[in-house]
Every structure is written in C-alpha cells, then in structure tokens.
Design an enzyme around this catalytic site. Structure first.
Site, PDB file in Angstrom:
ATOM      1  N   LYS A 221       0.820  -1.211   0.000  1.00  0.00           N
ATOM      2  CA  LYS A 221       0.000   0.000   0.000  1.00  0.00           C
ATOM      3  C   LYS A 221       0.861   1.271   0.000  1.00  0.00           C
ATOM      4  O   LYS A 221       2.050   1.252   0.299  1.00  0.00           O
ATOM      5  CB  LYS A 221      -0.953  -0.002   1.199  1.00  0.00           C
ATOM      6  N   ARG A 255      -3.740 -10.256   4.889  1.00  0.00           N
ATOM      7  CA  ARG A 255      -4.289 -10.237   3.530  1.00  0.00           C
ATOM      8  C   ARG A 255      -3.199  -9.704   2.613  1.00  0.00           C
ATOM      9  O   ARG A 255      -2.798  -8.543   2.728  1.00  0.00           O
ATOM     10  CB  ARG A 255      -5.543  -9.369   3.479  1.00  0.00           C
TER      11      ARG A 255
END
Length: 274
Positions: A221, A255
């Site tokens: 991210k 995840r």
C-alpha cells in the site's frame, strides 16, 4: 480463537494468510493481470502451494477514484471465478471482497466461505442481516465515507480509540442479528493519512480488547511506498516489515499479494514463540 468455514473450524492461534486475487482492471497493484481462466488458475495454485489459507476474490476496486461497477458486472466478474476455482481446487476457502449483500449472497451460494466487507455494512444496510442469515465468517473493516470520499475524511481526535468504539458498536449490532464469526480489519489506507496509518499500527495491540480476530491489509500500500519514495512494485520489503510488526502486535490474518513472503513471517515468528 476459531472461525467456522463450511463446517470446519479454522484455528487462528497460528496466524493465517489470505491471498489476494483481484478480478478488476484497475486495482492499484495487480489490476488486470488475471483475465483468462489459465491465469486465474495458475495464480490460485501458486498462492495455495505457497501456503495461502484463504483466497480473497474482489470484483470492485476500492482504491481512491476507482470506477463504479454495477451489481450485475461485479457478479459477472466473481461468480464464474468462484466456480472455476472450486472445480479445480475443491478444498479452497474463498473470501468474497464486496460491500454489496446481493453479491455476497450469490457468492456464498456459488461456494465462497467468507464475506469481506470494506464498509462493515455501512454501504448496504442489508449486509449484516445477510451475513447473519448465511452464517459465514464476516470481515468488517473500518472506513469513513466510500472509496471516492474517504481521503477527505481523516479528521480524528484519537484514531485508535475511535476505531475501537466503532467496532464495539458494529460487533454488538452484528451479534444482535445472530452473526457469530466476526473478524475486524482496521482499514489501513482507508480514510487515514500516512501518519495516521503508522500511529494505528503502533497501537494495534489495543484492538485485542475487542476479542475478535484481527485482519491486516497493508500489502504494497501507499503507506509503504510513499514513505520510501518508491512504488507498489518495489514495496515488498516494506510490506514484510509491517507484516512482522503486525503479527507481533496480535494480527491473526494477513491479507497479502505475496503469499510466500508472508508465510515466512508467520513461520519465523511462530518459531520464536516456542
């Protein structure tokens, strides 16, 4: 802690890995990579062989500025893939990444085992009751607004405390509906600045007071690559650092885009516990 997936209890005392399989053309890292059945099956097999416990399918990108997708199109993206994966890998535990109750219900009907909702029921008022009716594990994430507006909604007095309060209410709401297996996701990158993301990670252990399994989604991210003046393609090392910290602070599900490296984090930290 355990969760019930298709009648089998999954023990989360050793953290589990959820591999990401994006079926959207515009996801921030791997959008458009998995178009053909062969590509989908190859990536699924790779993640399962590397140690993925769950495969998370998404047909609607939640990145800021992502295009709107109709319910029909989202179903057309995910339902055939659920059936394809289960035909070739019948034991796979599939999580459906959607905030729409109709997509969730049809996906569970097609064989998915978990609902992963970025909005915790806020974007579809029927979602919590649908999850309760289906009696499948439900992942609820903290977010403000929606993917188009969330980056303008980052004003908090105390982010961690507000997230705990948010989940306390949401968990009670879900429990009142009869939903048993609830997993919380603090929502890194969703309505949070870069500094807030790291502050939240630094206090992640405080979320354990909610007595629910914690899922972490930080893989590649912008909180990593913007800090390092890099990009998503070169954010694996930073991702691994954050996975290690998150596991030490109580995360029970990671995840991830890169299953092998995440699994290595789990194995090393499990060894240190012995």
């Amino acid at each position: 802690m355990t969760i019930n997936c298709k009648g089998s209890l999954i023990d989360l005392s050793s953290p589990k890995i959820m591999g990401i399989l994006n079926l959207t053309p515009d996801s921030f890292y791997d959008g458009g990579q998995y178009k053909s059945e062969i590509q989908i099956l190859q990536q699924t097999e790779k993640m399962l062989s590397e140690g993925a416990d769950f495969i998370d399918l998404g047909g609607y990108s939640s990145r800021p500025g992502a295009k709107e997708v109709s319910v029909t199109e989202e179903c057309q993206r995910v339902l055939p893939v659920i059936e394809l994966i289960l035909k070739n890998f019948p034991e796979t535990l599939i999580s459906i990444d959607t905030f729409r109750s109709e997509v969730a219900e049809k996906s569970i009907g097609a064989g998915a085992a978990i609902i992963n909702d970025i909005s915790a029921g806020e974007l579809d008022q029927a979602m919590l009751s649908t999850a309760a009716k289906l009696q499948v594990p439900y992942i609820m994430m903290h977010m403000r607004g929606n993917p188009k507006t969330m980056q303008s909604l980052t004003q908090y007095q105390n982010l961690t405390q507000e997230i705990i309060f948010y989940f306390s209410k949401k968990i009670q709401q879900a429990r009142d509906l009869g939903l048993n297996d609830i997993i919380i996701d603090p929502g890194f990158g969703f309505a949070k600045t870069l500094t807030q993301n790291y502050s939240l990670l630094n206090e992640l252990e405080l979320l354990q007071q909610l007595q629910a399994p914690i899922l972490i989604g930080v893989s590649r991210k912008s909180m990593i690559y913007k800090l390092l003046d890099s990009n998503a393609q070169n954010a694996l090392n930073g991702t691994t650092v954050l996975h290690t910290l998150a596991l030490q602070k109580g995360a029970q599900i990671l995840r991830v885009h890169d299953v092998k490296e995440a699994k290595e984090c789990v194995l090393i930290l499990d060894q240190l516990k012995d």
